[in-house]
Design a protein around this motif. Structure first.
Motif, PDB file in Angstrom:
ATOM      1  N   GLY A  75      -4.270  13.678 -12.337  1.00 42.36           N
ATOM      2  CA  GLY A  75      -5.439  12.945 -11.683  1.00 42.36           C
ATOM      3  C   GLY A  75      -5.473  13.241 -10.177  1.00 42.36           C
ATOM      4  O   GLY A  75      -4.801  14.157  -9.496  1.00 42.36           O
ATOM      5  N   ILE A  76      -6.491  12.973  -9.615  1.00 39.38           N
ATOM      6  CA  ILE A  76      -7.008  12.989  -8.399  1.00 39.38           C
ATOM      7  C   ILE A  76      -7.678  11.943  -7.700  1.00 39.38           C
ATOM      8  O   ILE A  76      -8.432  11.140  -8.589  1.00 39.38           O
ATOM      9  CB  ILE A  76      -8.005  14.486  -8.303  1.00 39.38           C
ATOM     10  CG1 ILE A  76      -8.183  14.701  -6.845  1.00 39.38           C
ATOM     11  CG2 ILE A  76      -9.278  14.107  -8.857  1.00 39.38           C
ATOM     12  CD1 ILE A  76      -8.685  16.030  -6.688  1.00 39.38           C
ATOM     13  N   VAL A  77      -7.552  11.464  -6.620  1.00 46.50           N
ATOM     14  CA  VAL A  77      -8.072  10.256  -5.973  1.00 46.50           C
ATOM     15  C   VAL A  77      -9.284  10.935  -5.148  1.00 46.50           C
ATOM     16  O   VAL A  77      -9.135  11.728  -4.281  1.00 46.50           O
ATOM     17  CB  VAL A  77      -6.936   9.554  -4.918  1.00 46.50           C
ATOM     18  CG1 VAL A  77      -7.828   8.595  -4.240  1.00 46.50           C
ATOM     19  CG2 VAL A  77      -5.732   9.284  -5.710  1.00 46.50           C
ATOM     20  N   VAL A  78     -10.447  10.077  -5.605  1.00 42.39           N
ATOM     21  CA  VAL A  78     -11.643  10.174  -4.792  1.00 42.39           C
ATOM     22  C   VAL A  78     -12.094   8.953  -4.389  1.00 42.39           C
ATOM     23  O   VAL A  78     -12.314   8.251  -5.187  1.00 42.39           O
ATOM     24  CB  VAL A  78     -12.572  10.966  -5.681  1.00 42.39           C
ATOM     25  CG1 VAL A  78     -13.927  11.240  -4.831  1.00 42.39           C
ATOM     26  CG2 VAL A  78     -12.081  12.602  -6.029  1.00 42.39           C
ATOM     27  N   GLY A  79     -12.214   8.562  -3.041  1.00 46.63           N
ATOM     28  CA  GLY A  79     -12.509   7.328  -2.434  1.00 46.63           C
ATOM     29  C   GLY A  79     -11.560   6.253  -3.057  1.00 46.63           C
ATOM     30  O   GLY A  79     -10.426   6.428  -2.807  1.00 46.63           O
ATOM     31  N   SER A  80     -11.905   5.259  -3.703  1.00 51.91           N
ATOM     32  CA  SER A  80     -11.226   4.236  -4.050  1.00 51.91           C
ATOM     33  C   SER A  80     -10.737   4.231  -5.750  1.00 51.91           C
ATOM     34  O   SER A  80     -10.241   3.126  -5.923  1.00 51.91           O
ATOM     35  CB  SER A  80     -11.742   2.728  -3.801  1.00 51.91           C
ATOM     36  OG  SER A  80     -13.020   2.634  -4.480  1.00 51.91           O
ATOM     37  N   HIS A  81     -11.048   5.455  -6.145  1.00 48.90           N
ATOM     38  CA  HIS A  81     -10.744   5.401  -7.497  1.00 48.90           C
ATOM     39  C   HIS A  81      -9.826   6.815  -7.810  1.00 48.90           C
ATOM     40  O   HIS A  81      -9.825   7.427  -7.100  1.00 48.90           O
ATOM     41  CB  HIS A  81     -12.157   5.827  -8.478  1.00 48.90           C
ATOM     42  CG  HIS A  81     -13.082   4.306  -8.235  1.00 48.90           C
ATOM     43  ND1 HIS A  81     -13.801   4.085  -7.191  1.00 48.90           N
ATOM     44  CD2 HIS A  81     -13.252   3.432  -9.271  1.00 48.90           C
ATOM     45  CE1 HIS A  81     -14.510   3.061  -7.540  1.00 48.90           C
ATOM     46  NE2 HIS A  81     -14.094   2.498  -8.772  1.00 48.90           N
ATOM     47  N   VAL A  82      -9.182   6.638  -8.932  1.00 46.58           N
ATOM     48  CA  VAL A  82      -8.433   7.803  -9.358  1.00 46.58           C
ATOM     49  C   VAL A  82      -9.182   8.406 -10.775  1.00 46.58           C
ATOM     50  O   VAL A  82      -9.554   7.404 -11.593  1.00 46.58           O
ATOM     51  CB  VAL A  82      -7.006   7.456  -9.574  1.00 46.58           C
ATOM     52  CG1 VAL A  82      -6.856   6.374 -10.618  1.00 46.58           C
ATOM     53  CG2 VAL A  82      -6.059   8.521  -9.899  1.00 46.58           C
ATOM     54  N   TYR A  83      -9.214   9.616 -10.815  1.00 45.67           N
ATOM     55  CA  TYR A  83      -9.711  10.278 -11.811  1.00 45.67           C
ATOM     56  C   TYR A  83      -8.721  11.196 -12.889  1.00 45.67           C
ATOM     57  O   TYR A  83      -7.927  11.743 -12.022  1.00 45.67           O
ATOM     58  CB  TYR A  83     -10.815  11.161 -11.793  1.00 45.67           C
ATOM     59  CG  TYR A  83     -12.193  10.512 -11.083  1.00 45.67           C
ATOM     60  CD1 TYR A  83     -13.269  10.056 -11.599  1.00 45.67           C
ATOM     61  CD2 TYR A  83     -12.149  10.176  -9.784  1.00 45.67           C
ATOM     62  CE1 TYR A  83     -14.385   9.475 -11.463  1.00 45.67           C
ATOM     63  CE2 TYR A  83     -13.132   9.410  -9.026  1.00 45.67           C
ATOM     64  CZ  TYR A  83     -14.179   9.274  -9.753  1.00 45.67           C
ATOM     65  OH  TYR A  83     -15.124   8.365  -9.363  1.00 45.67           O
TER      66      TYR A  83
END
Length: 890
Positions: free
Chosen positions: A387-395
């Motif tokens: 997983g990786i956090v970009v902005g307010s979401h996690v992918y």
């Protein structure tokens, strides 16, 4: 430089300055050989026949964002593995610095950035693996360390943390901090530093808190930049380093450590007074630790169950947020803080199958929900770094699909179904992911791994930088090269790439005169067939044989390949066409019930006729050679023995009843001298015969018989035939005038499998080895006194195989070194040394050249330079005019 350069310098004395620069540049570029007495040659690419994209992965990795650029390491033939950067635009790729100049690799690893400098570990080939500071554009590189063990290939170099003004790293068994200057670089004394990783480090201000292991105890310490010794904060006895987890909370850190059947949780502000145990559990082991939304979470495994617990630092209590049955074993739980919530992997039950999924929690049982199922399998998988956090979401990248998780709405959705790269092998720059991904190349079965960029949409996910661009192979061979030469032109067969997804595309016939414009194919519409097995001159034209399964066809084309016409079609198996000389040819034809006829064509006609009905079975003919306008070959079965044919029925008959394992051989080593064909015939473990023939029954005789052996090769030197024959673990060099009395043993070598090749000027080149020759490369005139060793460049070995002699006396052969891989070397009949022609594929891989034919002006070979795939190259003499004094200064 060598003597050859000094000789050239003398010849340059009368040249205008511009010509001096041209010649000096050619020498510096390696286009001209510089060894003593060696004729100058140059190697060049003739044409990039296949310009479709190829597969040459730069394998980028170690991505990290520093300022407005993403830094990573990648590999190319010219630079080796070095440090690159990109600004996120297609034109923004930059080689930061080639630390190990040329094709050698520095195996660089970027650590971080501080004070406008990039901190990187690299091996420049002189000092071993050290820490460097370099400007973002690669200038002003400063070596910061002098680690003595840096030559160890297993040497550990890893980033630890980047603080306000410093970068902390581990080099070998030592920890360093640096502000980017030599004066601001400090080697720290930390107990158990050899166990230190980034997972055991927590930054506080401009310092770091470290968790290390030594003598059965876990040390909690503070390391300040500028101070050699650490500050001891606590000693946590009887804990194992692989069961310690660290989480940062800004101005303080949390440490969870396991031992026996329990774990403890510590909190520290970086001082001894502010370091204390705040919670413990006498049951289970800590498998993960995170700080999110002002709360501390511990993932634990205990008695076959998984629990996510919330630690209350004030009360010293823990509360279970999630409790499910699962034995984690030694697995670590991936945990990602996202705003005021926590994303983590945990097990769940679905249709009686235990699976894993992504959960979001706000610290309460009611606020803990599975948002992403993982249906890829039933076993526990550590998805912690997926997983990786970009902005307010996690992918998350699960299977081949990229999912977006919204922690606030507790929802998830698939974003890209075939996401090309893993988020964990990437970095975030300007809100976009930049990382390594598998780039699918058309008509290639193997993907190309290069730099991709994604704004996390389908349209915005694309190849960013092809660091190592390449084209596909254009010239390959199914087995041995197939070619025919006349004057300054060469015809050759172009096969297909066996590693390409379209590897069954048909072969083609090409012509080259050594120029790009003069290199072109016969139009594929002119003939049928998947393979081309033989190409032979036929008067002023050429005959070539094609095959599709068990259907053979023979075509006739003009030498310029303007057009072709079919002259025969039948069911004979492959390898049927043989030239007889004088513009005649014969071939196998009319195969029925595993028997075939011999057909012939003569007088330049297109009308094949049967010259010997039912000559043999399905075995191929064994070609021996040609002499006096006749083909000499061997048959098997009822027509075994040695035969001759001038492509007519009366001129086709047996000239020797010699029995041999002909069916195991496609061609026999032979050479022509004074109107006679000399050849060696060996029959498995039986005797070997040195024979000659003029193409007649009476003129065919055995000169020498050897009790046993295997053949080498033959060549002619100064009115004599030289040949090599192997016995057991030795090889013998023989010289013969064509009679038994005039055949003498010249030299014996203490290795089997020696080879011999023409070297021009009444000399031959003997490879007295089976695989590679370091000291046993010999030039000989056929006498013991006239034989001497050739000195190869330091570290090089000669490789037995194809060789060629150019019109200026240069002798080309294959060679190998650890530094260059397999390339071409050159010597001469009057030289005592050899040199590399050109390092075509820079670095250790080697271009693996394969000589395919020779014209009056050049030797042609295929090679892979790392950028064009395997293509057509040539080696030619350097024009002598530049060595003459005919260039007068104005």
């Amino acid at each position: 430089m060598g003597e050859g350069y000094r000789i050239l310098q003398k010849g340059l004395s009368g040249m205008p300055m511009i010509l001096k620069v041209i010649v000096a540049t050619a020498l510096a570029a390696g286009a001209v050989s510089e060894s003593d007495a060696l004729p100058p040659v140059r190697a060049s690419l003739v044409k990039d026949i296949e310009t479709a994209p190829g597969v040459a992965s730069s394998d980028p990795g170690h991505f990290i964002s520093i300022g407005d650029r993403a830094y990573f390491v990648a590999t190319t033939p010219e630079t080796g593995t070095e440090l690159y950067s990109t600004d996120g635009s297609p034109a923004g790729l930059r080689l930061v610095r080639d630390f190990a100049a040329g094709p050698a690799s520095s195996s660089a690893v970027p650590f971080g950035g501080t004070n406008g400098r990039i901190i990187v570990a690299a091996n420049n080939g002189i000092h071993g693996m050290q820490m460097w500071s370099v400007n973002p554009d690669g200038t002003a590189a400063t070596r910061l360390t002098s680690e003595p063990s840096a030559g160890d290939p297993w040497y550990v170099r890893a980033p630890l943390a980047t603080t306000q003004n410093h970068v902390f790293v581990r080099m070998g068994n030592s920890a360093y901090s640096t502000d980017g200057t030599l004066q601001g670089t400090v080697k720290h004394v930390i107990p158990g530093a050899s166990f230190l990783t980034e997972h055991g480090v927590c930054p506080i201000g401009d310092a770091i808190v470290t968790v290390t292991y030594e003598f059965g105890s876990v040390h909690l310490s503070r390391v300040d930049p500028g101070q050699v010794a650490q500050t001891d904060l606590a000693l946590m006895a009887n804990f194992h380093p692989e069961m310690v987890h660290v989480a940062s909370a800004g101005d303080h850190c949390y440490v969870a450590a396991s031992a026996g059947n329990g774990w403890v949780l510590w909190k520290t502000d970086g001082t001894a007074a502010g370091s204390r145990q705040i919670a413990d559990s006498g049951n289970g082991r800590a498998r993960g630790l995170a700080y999110a939304g002002g709360q501390v979470y511990v993932a634990e495994s205990a008695q076959g169950r998984f629990r996510l617990v919330l630690a209350d630092a004030l009360r010293g209590q823990t509360t279970a947020v999630m409790d499910v049955p699962l034995n984690l074993g030694h697995h670590t739980v991936g945990m990602l803080p996202v705003g005021n919530r926590l994303a983590f992997f945990a097990p769940y039950q679905a249709a009686s199958i235990l699976r894993t999924g992504v959960f979001i929690t706000d610290g309460t049982t009611a606020g803990t929900r599975r948002v992403l199922p993982d249906e890829t399998g039933s076993a526990w998988v550590n998805h912690g770094e997926e997983g990786i956090v970009v902005g307010s979401h996690v992918y998350y990248h699960l299977g081949t699909t990229l999912w977006r998780v919204d922690p606030q709405s507790l929802s998830s959705e698939p974003v890209i179904s075939d996401f090309p790269f893993l988020p964990r092998n990437s970095t975030v720059l300007n809100g976009k992911l930049i990382g390594a991904a598998k780039h699918r190349v058309p008509n290639q079965s193997t993907p190309d791994v290069e730099v991709y960029q994604s704004d996390l949409t389908v349209a915005g996910t694309q190849l960013l930088n092809d660091v190592w661009p390449s084209t596909a192979a254009g010239v390959l061979f199914e087995s041995e090269p197939i070619a025919a030469a006349r004057g300054d032109s060469l015809l050759f067969v172009q096969s297909t790439d066996p590693y390409a997804s379209n590897s069954f595309a048909p072969a083609n016939l090409w012509r080259t005169d050594g120029t790009e414009a003069g290199t072109y194919p016969l139009a594929r519409s002119q003939f049928e067939g998947d393979w081309i097995d033989r190409v032979v001159p036929y008067g002023n034209d050429v005959l070539f044989e094609t095959n599709s399964s068990y259907l053979s066809r023979i075509y006739r084309a003009d030498w310029q390949l303007g057009a072709a016409r079919r002259v025969w079609e039948g069911t004979a198996t492959r390898h049927v066409l043989h030239a007889t000389g004088a513009g005649n040819a014969m071939f196998r034809c009319g195969q029925q019930s595993y028997a075939f006829d011999l057909c012939g064509m003569s007088g330049g006609t297109d009308l094949p006729v049967v010259i010997f009905p039912r000559f043999g079975d399905y075995h191929r003919l064994t070609e021996i050679g040609r002499v006096n306008a006749t083909a000499i070959f061997a048959g098997v079965g009822d027509n075994s023995g040695i035969w001759r044919s001038d492509a007519t029925a009366p001129g086709t008959f047996r000239i020797s009843a010699l029995q041999a394992d002909w069916w195991q051989q496609e061609q026999v080593a032979s050479a022509v001298l004074n109107g006679r064909l000399f050849f060696l015939v060996c029959s498995g473990s039986g005797p070997c015969y040195f024979m000659s023939t003029d193409g007649s029954l009476a003129g065919t005789r055995t000169i020498l018989e050897f009790p046993s052996g295997t053949t080498g090769q033959l060549t002619t030197v100064g009115g004599k035939v030289l040949f090599v024959i192997s016995h057991g673990s030795t090889s013998q060099l023989w010289s013969s005038d064509g009679t038994a009395v005039g055949s003498v043993l010249v030299e014996q070598f203490s290795t089997a499998g020696a080879k011999i090749a023409e070297a021009g000027a009444n000399k031959a080149l003997v490879f007295a080895c089976s695989e590679s020759c370091e000291q046993n490369l010999t030039l000989t005139d056929g006498t013991f006194k006239g034989s001497y060793r050739v000195t190869l460049p330091t570290g090089f070995q000669a490789i037995p195989g194809n060789s060629a002699v150019l019109e200026n006396g240069a002798v080309l052969f294959l060679c190998h070194s650890q530094r260059t891989g397999e390339e071409l070397c050159v010597t001469a009949a009057n030289a005592y040394n050899a040199t590399l022609v050109r390092d075509i594929y820079p670095g250790t891989s080697g271009s693996s050249p394969l000589l395919i034919g020779q014209t009056d002006s050049a030797a042609f070979f295929t090679a892979d330079d790392g950028y064009h795939g395997r293509e057509l190259w040539k080696v030619e003499p350097v024009p002598e005019m530049i060595f003459r004094n005919g260039f007068e200064a104005d």
